[in-house]
Write a protein that holds these residues in place. Structure first.
Motif, PDB file in Angstrom:
ATOM      1  N   ASP A   1      -4.189  -7.053  -9.674  1.00 20.67           N
ATOM      2  CA  ASP A   1      -5.325  -7.123  -8.746  1.00 20.67           C
ATOM      3  C   ASP A   1      -5.165  -6.124  -7.596  1.00 20.67           C
ATOM      4  O   ASP A   1      -6.139  -5.477  -7.187  1.00 20.67           O
ATOM      5  CB  ASP A   1      -5.480  -8.531  -8.190  1.00 20.67           C
ATOM      6  CG  ASP A   1      -5.896  -9.544  -9.252  1.00 20.67           C
ATOM      7  OD1 ASP A   1      -6.443  -9.123 -10.310  1.00 20.67           O
ATOM      8  OD2 ASP A   1      -5.671 -10.752  -9.045  1.00 20.67           O
ATOM      9  N   PHE A   2      -3.948  -5.992  -7.095  1.00 19.44           N
ATOM     10  CA  PHE A   2      -3.667  -5.102  -5.971  1.00 19.44           C
ATOM     11  C   PHE A   2      -3.918  -3.643  -6.362  1.00 19.44           C
ATOM     12  O   PHE A   2      -4.573  -2.899  -5.631  1.00 19.44           O
ATOM     13  CB  PHE A   2      -2.212  -5.308  -5.514  1.00 19.44           C
ATOM     14  CG  PHE A   2      -1.861  -4.586  -4.254  1.00 19.44           C
ATOM     15  CD1 PHE A   2      -2.280  -5.056  -3.031  1.00 19.44           C
ATOM     16  CD2 PHE A   2      -1.110  -3.414  -4.296  1.00 19.44           C
ATOM     17  CE1 PHE A   2      -1.952  -4.391  -1.850  1.00 19.44           C
ATOM     18  CE2 PHE A   2      -0.768  -2.751  -3.125  1.00 19.44           C
ATOM     19  CZ  PHE A   2      -1.194  -3.240  -1.900  1.00 19.44           C
TER      20      PHE A   2
ATOM     21  N   ARG B   1      -1.423   0.064 -13.625  1.00 19.23           N
ATOM     22  CA  ARG B   1      -2.015  -1.277 -13.808  1.00 19.23           C
ATOM     23  C   ARG B   1      -1.974  -1.687 -15.274  1.00 19.23           C
ATOM     24  O   ARG B   1      -1.586  -2.811 -15.616  1.00 19.23           O
ATOM     25  CB  ARG B   1      -3.462  -1.277 -13.295  1.00 19.23           C
ATOM     26  CG  ARG B   1      -4.203  -2.592 -13.544  1.00 19.23           C
ATOM     27  CD  ARG B   1      -5.586  -2.582 -12.927  1.00 19.23           C
ATOM     28  NE  ARG B   1      -6.382  -1.414 -13.248  1.00 19.23           N
ATOM     29  CZ  ARG B   1      -7.119  -1.276 -14.356  1.00 19.23           C
ATOM     30  NH1 ARG B   1      -7.140  -2.236 -15.262  1.00 19.23           N
ATOM     31  NH2 ARG B   1      -7.830  -0.178 -14.545  1.00 19.23           N
TER      32      ARG B   1
ATOM     33  N   SER C   1       0.823  -1.213   0.000  1.00 19.04           N
ATOM     34  CA  SER C   1       0.000   0.000   0.000  1.00 19.04           C
ATOM     35  C   SER C   1       0.852   1.256   0.000  1.00 19.04           C
ATOM     36  O   SER C   1       0.530   2.239  -0.671  1.00 19.04           O
ATOM     37  CB  SER C   1      -0.940   0.010   1.200  1.00 19.04           C
ATOM     38  OG  SER C   1      -1.885  -1.010   1.076  1.00 19.04           O
TER      39      SER C   1
ATOM     40  N   LYS D   1      -5.765  -2.595  -8.897  1.00 27.83           N
ATOM     41  CA  LYS D   1      -7.196  -2.469  -9.200  1.00 27.83           C
ATOM     42  C   LYS D   1      -7.992  -2.224  -7.910  1.00 27.83           C
ATOM     43  O   LYS D   1      -8.889  -1.374  -7.885  1.00 27.83           O
ATOM     44  CB  LYS D   1      -7.694  -3.735  -9.911  1.00 27.83           C
ATOM     45  CG  LYS D   1      -9.140  -3.706 -10.320  1.00 27.83           C
ATOM     46  CD  LYS D   1      -9.360  -2.848 -11.518  1.00 27.83           C
ATOM     47  CE  LYS D   1     -10.775  -2.979 -12.032  1.00 27.83           C
ATOM     48  NZ  LYS D   1     -11.053  -2.044 -13.090  1.00 27.83           N
ATOM     49  N   ALA D   2      -7.653  -2.925  -6.852  1.00 31.25           N
ATOM     50  CA  ALA D   2      -8.346  -2.760  -5.569  1.00 31.25           C
ATOM     51  C   ALA D   2      -8.130  -1.356  -5.010  1.00 31.25           C
ATOM     52  O   ALA D   2      -9.018  -0.800  -4.359  1.00 31.25           O
ATOM     53  CB  ALA D   2      -7.865  -3.809  -4.576  1.00 31.25           C
ATOM     54  N   HIS D   3      -6.976  -0.748  -5.293  1.00 31.44           N
ATOM     55  CA  HIS D   3      -6.675   0.582  -4.800  1.00 31.44           C
ATOM     56  C   HIS D   3      -7.286   1.684  -5.668  1.00 31.44           C
ATOM     57  O   HIS D   3      -7.322   2.841  -5.272  1.00 31.44           O
ATOM     58  CB  HIS D   3      -5.154   0.789  -4.686  1.00 31.44           C
ATOM     59  CG  HIS D   3      -4.589   0.203  -3.440  1.00 31.44           C
ATOM     60  ND1 HIS D   3      -4.389  -1.152  -3.292  1.00 31.44           N
ATOM     61  CD2 HIS D   3      -4.220   0.779  -2.276  1.00 31.44           C
ATOM     62  CE1 HIS D   3      -3.898  -1.382  -2.097  1.00 31.44           C
ATOM     63  NE2 HIS D   3      -3.794  -0.231  -1.451  1.00 31.44           N
ATOM     64  N   GLU D   4      -7.766   1.313  -6.862  1.00 32.67           N
ATOM     65  CA  GLU D   4      -8.389   2.304  -7.748  1.00 32.67           C
ATOM     66  C   GLU D   4      -9.790   2.671  -7.266  1.00 32.67           C
ATOM     67  O   GLU D   4     -10.328   3.687  -7.687  1.00 32.67           O
ATOM     68  CB  GLU D   4      -8.466   1.765  -9.184  1.00 32.67           C
ATOM     69  CG  GLU D   4      -7.131   1.757  -9.885  1.00 32.67           C
ATOM     70  CD  GLU D   4      -7.241   1.206 -11.295  1.00 32.67           C
ATOM     71  OE1 GLU D   4      -7.979   1.807 -12.105  1.00 32.67           O
ATOM     72  OE2 GLU D   4      -6.595   0.188 -11.595  1.00 32.67           O
ATOM     73  N   LYS D   5     -10.396   1.862  -6.428  1.00 36.36           N
ATOM     74  CA  LYS D   5     -11.786   2.081  -6.000  1.00 36.36           C
ATOM     75  C   LYS D   5     -11.906   3.184  -4.980  1.00 36.36           C
ATOM     76  O   LYS D   5     -10.999   3.508  -4.278  1.00 36.36           O
ATOM     77  CB  LYS D   5     -12.354   0.777  -5.444  1.00 36.36           C
ATOM     78  CG  LYS D   5     -12.426  -0.285  -6.516  1.00 36.36           C
ATOM     79  CD  LYS D   5     -12.962  -1.566  -5.985  1.00 36.36           C
ATOM     80  CE  LYS D   5     -12.984  -2.594  -7.119  1.00 36.36           C
ATOM     81  NZ  LYS D   5     -13.456  -3.864  -6.727  1.00 36.36           N
TER      82      LYS D   5
END
Length: 103
Positions: free
Chosen positions: A96-97, A47, A32, A99-103
């Motif tokens: 994936d990591f 990404r 992170s 992508k999860a932080h793009e939200k």
């Protein structure tokens, strides 16, 4: 209601932090703290850089134009699964990591 992705400006410059990350995303799993301070747009570019390195031919013109400025970008196929199939475990994790932080 679906959100429309903001176009990536082809003339946009990759930040120093992102340039450093552009090497790390292929070498180790991101943390992170690696992504702190990056905008949603920066995360999207980072990404998609993994897909671009594996020859993914982007359907979105803004991403195609952005990555076309780099000599290493050689679009081969518009099949995302083909690009994913060529990725290392680290690269898939980082996709994936991020992508999860793009939200």
């Amino acid at each position: 209601q679906a959100q429309t992705a903001q176009p990536v400006q082809p003339e946009a410059r990759v930040t120093t932090q992102e340039t450093d990350l552009s090497n790390l995303i292929f070498e180790r799993k991101l943390k992170s703290s690696d992504l702190s301070g990056l905008s949603k747009k920066d995360l999207e570019i980072l990404r998609n850089m993994i897909y671009a390195r594996h020859g993914y031919k982007f359907k979105r013109a803004d991403l195609r134009d952005y990555f076309s400025q780099f000599s290493w970008y050689q679009p081969v196929s518009g099949d995302a699964n083909a690009a994913i199939g060529q990725m290392s475990n680290i690269e898939r994790y980082n996709v994936d990591f991020i992508k999860a932080h793009e939200k």
